[in-house]
Enzyme design. Structure first.
Site, PDB file in Angstrom:
ATOM      1  N   THR A  43      -4.088  25.998  26.245  1.00 43.32           N
ATOM      2  CA  THR A  43      -4.827  26.087  27.515  1.00 43.32           C
ATOM      3  C   THR A  43      -6.313  26.262  27.221  1.00 43.32           C
ATOM      4  O   THR A  43      -6.770  25.979  26.093  1.00 43.32           O
ATOM      5  CB  THR A  43      -4.256  27.223  28.404  1.00 43.32           C
ATOM      6  OG1 THR A  43      -4.814  27.100  29.708  1.00 43.32           O
ATOM      7  CG2 THR A  43      -4.560  28.606  27.850  1.00 43.32           C
ATOM      8  N   ASN A  44      -7.083  26.715  28.204  1.00 45.32           N
ATOM      9  CA  ASN A  44      -8.518  26.936  27.993  1.00 45.32           C
ATOM     10  C   ASN A  44      -8.960  28.125  28.842  1.00 45.32           C
ATOM     11  O   ASN A  44      -8.143  28.759  29.503  1.00 45.32           O
ATOM     12  CB  ASN A  44      -9.289  25.664  28.362  1.00 45.32           C
ATOM     13  CG  ASN A  44      -8.979  25.254  29.782  1.00 45.32           C
ATOM     14  OD1 ASN A  44      -9.326  25.951  30.716  1.00 45.32           O
ATOM     15  ND2 ASN A  44      -8.276  24.134  29.938  1.00 45.32           N
ATOM     16  N   HIS A  45     -10.256  28.413  28.834  1.00 45.88           N
ATOM     17  CA  HIS A  45     -10.746  29.663  29.441  1.00 45.88           C
ATOM     18  C   HIS A  45     -11.101  29.558  30.925  1.00 45.88           C
ATOM     19  O   HIS A  45     -11.669  30.479  31.483  1.00 45.88           O
ATOM     20  CB  HIS A  45     -11.992  30.145  28.695  1.00 45.88           C
ATOM     21  CG  HIS A  45     -11.705  30.520  27.277  1.00 45.88           C
ATOM     22  ND1 HIS A  45     -10.893  31.582  26.959  1.00 45.88           N
ATOM     23  CD2 HIS A  45     -12.092  29.965  26.102  1.00 45.88           C
ATOM     24  CE1 HIS A  45     -10.802  31.670  25.643  1.00 45.88           C
ATOM     25  NE2 HIS A  45     -11.523  30.694  25.103  1.00 45.88           N
TER      26      HIS A  45
ATOM     27  N   ALA B 261     -10.273  22.516  34.519  1.00 44.90           N
ATOM     28  CA  ALA B 261     -10.404  22.293  33.090  1.00 44.90           C
ATOM     29  C   ALA B 261      -9.028  21.850  32.596  1.00 44.90           C
ATOM     30  O   ALA B 261      -8.140  22.675  32.361  1.00 44.90           O
ATOM     31  CB  ALA B 261     -10.858  23.561  32.401  1.00 44.90           C
TER      32      ALA B 261
END
Ligand code: CTP
Length: 394
Positions: free
Chosen positions: A208-210, A275
């Site tokens: 995943t991402n932030h 995102a």
């Protein structure tokens, strides 16, 4: 936010009346002119002095006080009001208003008000479900009154059920939606994506991402305030989504692709702030685990580029806006994305600038179109949301 706006709060006899003191305070903090009208029964639950102190205006209670100034005042107030909220609204007052009875200051003023009226019923579960009360609410809805659905939970008498007035912050949102901004997006269907997608590696881990979803949520909320019909497709986020949107939760990039493309053709504006993870495991997670249980070598493949797909299949009148997160060469890379993804606009933000990017409450954006480049200073995500919508409307 509510400068030069007048809100009338009609308070009736219910234990929830105490919450309206806080609502009045919240409205005053937004520079709103607040007038409170109380039924005689409401004064048994909260003292009018509380409202007078908080609002700086006289609390109006009863027309039987045959004071000339008051009787003129209620008509003047009715004209001046931008919105009326009756909260808590008892079964009695709902019944009176629905049947054209105006026998006190509150019901008389409401009848004289040409503006939008919002009603928040608060009563015992059985009273709320009484068919006569339901009939009265349906009738008010037919006449353009907005009815706030009561919350479920423990009621004042200890019973469980629905009939609880929602929290003050929820009531405030109804008022803001009505009067906080000019309705320049009325009739527009807007799709916003937000948050982070998650690509499962196995039943435990994921890529995943932030992204926190804050920027997308701020855009969805601003669009709601400006009258749009908003669908919000959200990946993982810890932030509470805005009210009044059609909310669709998704997990992976593929889920987001399917949810977006199922409705994309009906949208006037699409804003992709999500995102989306660029990679996903090449083999399904379960298959991988069954095969060996060894994760030392996970083969990855690229996810579907949703924005690019939307750009390539864009209906003529649709406006497509993407976001671009860059660590270097922000403008150059973002301009390339504008072209390669066939967008009408790219909002570029640098991940290396302080006050910009993931998780912050502020952002520093450059809005790029084929014709212009507008570098915004550091602003709150709410302010930026409005700037983006202003630019799209231009
Ligand atoms: N995007 C998308 N689908 C993907 C990846 C990105 O729809 N699989 C969208 C994002 O929502 C954003 C825009 O494309 O609106 C740009 O995303 P960004 O992550 O900045 O760029 P990428 O295209 O992923 O390229 P890179 O990560 O190499 O910069």
């Amino acid at each position: 936010m509510l400068k030069n706006k007048t809100v009338l709060l009609g308070v009736t006899g219910s234990i929830a009346a105490y919450k309206i003191a806080n609502l009045a305070r919240m409205l005053k903090k937004l520079h709103c002119n607040v007038h409170v009208l109380m039924t005689q029964n409401a004064t048994q639950f909260i003292n009018p002095v509380t409202f007078e102190t908080l609002t700086g205006n006289k609390c109006l209670i009863d027309t039987f006080d045959r004071n000339f100034q008051y009787s003129v005042e209620h008509v003047a107030l009715a004209k001046q009001a931008d919105v009326v909220m009756i909260a808590p609204a008892s079964a009695n007052v709902i019944g009176k208003i629905a049947n054209g009875i105006a026998d006190d200051m509150l019901t008389t003023t409401v009848m004289a008000c040409p503006c939008k009226k919002i009603i928040s019923p608060a009563m015992n579960h059985n009273m709320y479900h009484n068919p006569i009360v339901q009939d009265n609410l349906a009738k008010l809805e037919r006449f353009g009154y907005e009815i706030i659905k009561p919350d479920q939970g423990m009621l004042a008498n200890g019973d469980m059920g629905d009939g609880r007035m929602p929290e003050e912050s929820v009531l405030l949102e109804y008022i803001l939606k009505e009067i906080a901004f000019a309705k320049d997006l009325t009739g527009k269907k807007i799709l916003v994506t937000a948050g982070a997608t998650q690509e499962s590696i196995d039943p435990v881990r994921f890529i995943t991402n932030h992204s926190t979803g804050k920027m997308g949520f701020a855009i969805a909320k601003a669009a709601i305030y400006r009258g749009a019909d908003v669908t919000l497709i959200a990946g993982h986020t810890e932030v509470k989504p805005p009210m009044f949107v059609h909310l669709i939760h998704v997990k992976s990039a593929q889920d987001m692709f399917e949810a977006v493309t199922a409705i994309s053709n009906q949208q006037d504006i699409i804003i992709m702030t999500a995102a989306v993870a660029d990679f996903t495991p090449a083999e399904p997670a379960e298959q991988k685990i069954k095969k060996s249980g060894d994760h030392s070598e996970i083969r990855l493949k690229r996810t579907q580029d949703i924005l690019k797909y939307l750009g390539e299949h864009k209906p003529d009148q649709q406006f497509l806006c993407g976001f671009s997160m860059e660590t270097e060469n922000m403008l150059e890379n973002s301009r390339k994305k504008l072209q390669s993804k066939h967008c009408d606009m790219i909002c570029a933000n640098s991940l290396t600038q302080e006050g910009a990017g993931f998780g912050t409450d502020t952002n520093i954006l450059t809005i790029i179109t084929m014709q212009s480049e507008i570098a915004l200073p550091m602003l709150s995500k709410e302010e930026i949301a409005h700037k983006i919508l202003d630019q799209i409307m231009q």
